[in-house]
Design a protein around this motif. Structure first.
Motif, PDB file in Angstrom:
ATOM      1  N   SER A  23       0.872  -1.174   0.125  1.00  0.00           N
ATOM      2  CA  SER A  23       0.064   0.120  -0.318  1.00  0.00           C
ATOM      3  C   SER A  23       0.865   1.331   0.090  1.00  0.00           C
ATOM      4  CB  SER A  23      -0.966  -0.174   1.076  1.00  0.00           C
ATOM      5  OG  SER A  23      -0.206   0.021   2.445  1.00  0.00           O
ATOM      6  N   SER A  36      -4.092   5.563   1.264  1.00  0.00           N
ATOM      7  CA  SER A  36      -5.113   6.277   1.783  1.00  0.00           C
ATOM      8  C   SER A  36      -4.903   7.820   1.891  1.00  0.00           C
ATOM      9  CB  SER A  36      -5.262   5.922   3.343  1.00  0.00           C
ATOM     10  OG  SER A  36      -4.054   6.381   4.221  1.00  0.00           O
ATOM     11  N   GLY A  68      -6.945   0.246   7.031  1.00  0.00           N
ATOM     12  CA  GLY A  68      -7.394   1.354   6.582  1.00  0.00           C
ATOM     13  C   GLY A  68      -6.728   1.676   5.060  1.00  0.00           C
ATOM     14  N   GLU A  69      -5.755   0.795   4.630  1.00  0.00           N
ATOM     15  CA  GLU A  69      -4.995   0.946   3.692  1.00  0.00           C
ATOM     16  C   GLU A  69      -5.415  -0.131   2.435  1.00  0.00           C
ATOM     17  OE1 GLU A  69      -3.207   3.353   2.966  1.00  0.00           O
ATOM     18  OE2 GLU A  69      -2.769   4.209   4.749  1.00  0.00           O
TER      19      GLU A  69
END
Length: 283
Positions: free
Chosen positions: A26, A46, A68-69
């Motif tokens: 990510s 993100s 969250g990624e």
């Protein structure tokens, strides 16, 4: 020079002037290569920006994505080198490289965006073309300074029967390769389907490339086979087994083809002042 310290496999690389961009899981690492290989920024899926190198290297082959990624599947620079587009999850994040800030996202896909390519109009507007696991190809018109969520201006119909793995533009034509083993040729002016080869390969079409100054399209599949096609007719010109593993990327210049191997193109001059590739040899 070595650009290391990635958390897992490097899946995409781009360069512009003195900067090189590498993708792993990510993260996007931004390298200044003027004096030495120095990571000056780390960008995340993100939209976060960190100064220096903030993602640790790992010898673990298991891909781990932080909470969250999302996995970043591909990145692409606009022709002027001022904007970086990063495909992650169901969207494409837009990065202003003059300030190293995220300015917006290209939205609209219902599945992960696996590939993209970027062209530019005469007035400097970016034309971003994306391919997704949702089987669709979308076109986004991105004006300079655009911020926030950006919706597509066109959906290419009919869709492929499976996810899109590769895209390449040659002039006014777009070529797409899919997990349905097929290749399609689209007219970017009329935005319609011109031709298709339903079973171009026996496996996913993972990579596409074009030969400069020659009407040649190259395709590589998950089974390691490399094929040549005439861009005008999509008629096959030849094939060879290039690898024992998937061909995930193809790059070309006037005389060489780059997969994980380097291939030398043997050319003959045609009557239209173009050069036709007649043979590929590994170097």
């Amino acid at each position: 020079m070595s650009l290391g310290g990635h958390p897992n496999n490097v899946v995409s690389v781009r360069y512009s002037s003195s900067l090189v961009f590498t993708v792993s899981t990510s993260y996007i690492k931004v390298w200044d290569i003027r004096d030495s290989a120095k990571c000056i920024r780390t960008l995340t899926s993100s939209g976060l920006v960190n100064t220096g190198d903030t993602c640790a290297a790992s010898t673990n082959r298991t891909v781990t994505i932080p909470a969250g990624e999302n996995q970043i599947n591909q990145i692409f620079l606009n022709p002027s080198g001022t904007v970086l587009y990063a495909a992650a999850g169901n969207s494409v994040r837009v990065w202003d490289l003059r300030r190293f800030v995220c300015t917006g996202k290209l939205m609209g896909h219902l599945g992960p965006v696996m590939c993209l390519t970027v062209d530019q109009t005469g007035n400097g507007q970016d034309l971003v073309i994306t391919g997704s696991k949702d089987h669709y190809i979308k076109l986004f018109d991105v004006t300079e300074g655009a911020v926030g969520s950006i919706s597509p201006t066109h959906n290419f119909e009919p869709p492929h029967y499976d996810g899109i793995e590769s895209l390449v533009v040659q002039g006014d034509c777009l070529f797409s390769g899919s997990r349905d083993n097929g290749i399609k040729k689209w007219d970017l002016t009329r935005k319609d389907l011109q031709q298709q080869v339903p079973n171009a390969h026996r496996d996913w079409v993972c990579a596409l490339g074009v030969v400069p100054a020659s009407p040649m399209l190259l395709s590589g599949c998950r089974g390691g086979v490399l094929k040549l096609w005439h861009t005008d007719t999509l008629s096959p010109l030849g094939e060879l087994r290039g690898h024992e593993s998937p061909i995930n990327s193809i790059s070309t210049n006037s005389s060489h083809l780059f997969t994980p191997y380097i291939w030398e193109a043997k050319c003959t001059e045609s009557g239209t002042n173009q050069h036709d590739v007649t043979e590929l040899e590994p170097r």
